[in-house]
Design an enzyme around this catalytic site. Structure first.
Site, mmCIF file in Angstrom:
data_model
loop_
_atom_site.group_PDB
_atom_site.id
_atom_site.type_symbol
_atom_site.label_atom_id
_atom_site.label_comp_id
_atom_site.label_asym_id
_atom_site.label_seq_id
_atom_site.Cartn_x
_atom_site.Cartn_y
_atom_site.Cartn_z
ATOM 1 N N ASP A 1 0.819 -1.213 0.000
ATOM 2 C CA ASP A 1 0.000 0.000 0.000
ATOM 3 C C ASP A 1 0.857 1.271 0.000
ATOM 4 O O ASP A 1 0.347 2.371 0.081
ATOM 5 C CB ASP A 1 -0.978 0.009 1.186
ATOM 6 C CG ASP A 1 -0.260 -0.126 2.519
ATOM 7 O OD1 ASP A 1 0.916 -0.490 2.512
ATOM 8 O OD2 ASP A 1 -0.895 0.129 3.559
ATOM 9 N N GLU A 2 2.178 1.113 -0.080
ATOM 10 C CA GLU A 2 3.043 2.283 -0.206
ATOM 11 C C GLU A 2 3.495 2.433 -1.654
ATOM 12 O O GLU A 2 3.532 1.472 -2.407
ATOM 13 C CB GLU A 2 4.265 2.145 0.704
ATOM 14 C CG GLU A 2 3.916 2.322 2.172
ATOM 15 C CD GLU A 2 5.175 2.403 3.012
ATOM 16 O OE1 GLU A 2 6.123 3.084 2.595
ATOM 17 O OE2 GLU A 2 5.209 1.791 4.078
ATOM 18 N N CYS B 1 21.268 6.373 -15.729
ATOM 19 C CA CYS B 1 21.717 7.281 -16.779
ATOM 20 C C CYS B 1 22.103 6.502 -18.029
ATOM 21 O O CYS B 1 22.862 5.543 -17.965
ATOM 22 C CB CYS B 1 22.909 8.092 -16.267
ATOM 23 S SG CYS B 1 23.616 9.163 -17.529
HETATM 24 ZN ZN LIG Z 1 25.196 10.172 -16.162
#
Ligand SMILES: [Zn+2]
Ligand SMILES: [Zn+2]
Length: 114
Positions: free
Chosen positions: A94-95, A103
């Protein structure tokens, strides 16, 4: 994409016999049968921080990020503004799940609780 009964996004995981199963990084559940598809495979490794009962997902092969969705977010390490992302249910269902970013340029991985 498939989701585990615990709410986490399931990820492909290669087994010793070469099959790929959908694996839940949150609770460890495995969806069988596996599908043989080595080209789409990316290895996922998770470690448990016992003090926080959280799990961190690390993609070991950075080349495979090309197959993952990405978003415009700035890398704090190199300044690149494209990073792939995935979500992991780290606590109770429920969170809100934790979002991880990686990246596309330098491979720097971080998390966002938003
Ligand atoms: Zn990066
Ligand atoms: Zn699960």
């Amino acid at each position: 994409m498939s989701f585990c009964s615990c709410g986490a996004l399931m990820v492909p995981k290669k087994t010793e016999n070469g099959l790929v199963h959908m694996h839940c990084p949150s609770c460890g559940k495995i969806l069988a049968p596996g599908v043989k598809n080595n080209s789409k495979l990316f290895e996922i490794k998770h470690t448990i921080r016992h003090n926080e009962l959280e799990k961190t997902v690390i993609i070991e092969n950075p080349n495979e990020v090309e197959t993952m969705p990405f978003t415009n977010v700035t890398c704090k390490k190199c300044g690149n503004n494209e990073a792939v992302y995935w979500q992991v249910q780290t606590r109770s269902a429920d969170e809100a799940p934790t979002t991880f970013y990686r990246c596309k340029k330098c491979g720097n991985t971080w998390r966002d609780y938003g």
